[in-house]
Motif scaffolding. Structure first.
Motif, PDB file in Angstrom:
ATOM      1  N   TYR A  94       0.836  -1.197   0.000  1.00  0.00           N
ATOM      2  CA  TYR A  94       0.000   0.000   0.000  1.00  0.00           C
ATOM      3  C   TYR A  94       0.879   1.259   0.000  1.00  0.00           C
ATOM      4  O   TYR A  94       0.612   2.206  -0.741  1.00  0.00           O
ATOM      5  CB  TYR A  94      -0.929  -0.005   1.217  1.00  0.00           C
ATOM      6  CG  TYR A  94      -1.843   1.185   1.268  1.00  0.00           C
ATOM      7  CD1 TYR A  94      -2.923   1.304   0.396  1.00  0.00           C
ATOM      8  CD2 TYR A  94      -1.621   2.215   2.175  1.00  0.00           C
ATOM      9  CE1 TYR A  94      -3.749   2.402   0.434  1.00  0.00           C
ATOM     10  CE2 TYR A  94      -2.448   3.319   2.222  1.00  0.00           C
ATOM     11  CZ  TYR A  94      -3.514   3.410   1.355  1.00  0.00           C
ATOM     12  OH  TYR A  94      -4.329   4.498   1.387  1.00  0.00           O
ATOM     13  N   LYS A  98       1.111   4.288  -2.852  1.00  0.00           N
ATOM     14  CA  LYS A  98       0.970   5.717  -2.552  1.00  0.00           C
ATOM     15  C   LYS A  98       2.182   6.507  -3.054  1.00  0.00           C
ATOM     16  O   LYS A  98       2.030   7.614  -3.575  1.00  0.00           O
ATOM     17  CB  LYS A  98       0.779   5.934  -1.047  1.00  0.00           C
ATOM     18  CG  LYS A  98      -0.479   5.306  -0.475  1.00  0.00           C
ATOM     19  CD  LYS A  98      -1.726   5.649  -1.230  1.00  0.00           C
ATOM     20  CE  LYS A  98      -2.257   6.998  -0.855  1.00  0.00           C
ATOM     21  NZ  LYS A  98      -3.499   7.354  -1.542  1.00  0.00           N
ATOM     22  N   ASP A 117       1.843   6.846  -6.733  1.00  0.00           N
ATOM     23  CA  ASP A 117       0.834   7.870  -7.026  1.00  0.00           C
ATOM     24  C   ASP A 117       1.446   9.270  -6.984  1.00  0.00           C
ATOM     25  O   ASP A 117       1.198  10.088  -7.868  1.00  0.00           O
ATOM     26  CB  ASP A 117      -0.324   7.796  -6.024  1.00  0.00           C
ATOM     27  CG  ASP A 117      -1.285   6.653  -6.297  1.00  0.00           C
ATOM     28  OD1 ASP A 117      -1.296   6.127  -7.428  1.00  0.00           O
ATOM     29  OD2 ASP A 117      -2.030   6.293  -5.366  1.00  0.00           O
TER      30      ASP A 117
END
Length: 69
Positions: free
Chosen positions: A36, A40, A43
């Motif tokens: 995760y 991020k 991103d």
């Protein structure tokens, strides 16, 4: 060039999302958090690339005619 890098990281992001979705039950919680976190970070990197691609696109029509430097 930036568009190629963008595509590579977008592909990696999608791969990590798929891994997280498909193997959530088999992955340790710590590994899930790492994945995760990686998503991020990718991103953020993709948003940075988007900014520079837009800037490059907008600046491409302008040239300095009297560049003395």
């Amino acid at each position: 060039m930036l568009a190629e890098i963008y595509k590579l990281y977008q592909k990696r992001r999608n791969s990590l999302i798929r891994l997280l979705e498909e193997e959530r039950n088999e992955l340790e919680l710590g590994k899930q958090h790492q994945i995760y976190g990686a998503i991020k970070e990718i991103d953020k990197f993709l948003k940075t690339l988007e900014h520079f691609m837009n800037r490059e696109k907008n600046d491409s029509g302008f040239e300095l005619k009297n560049n003395k430097y």
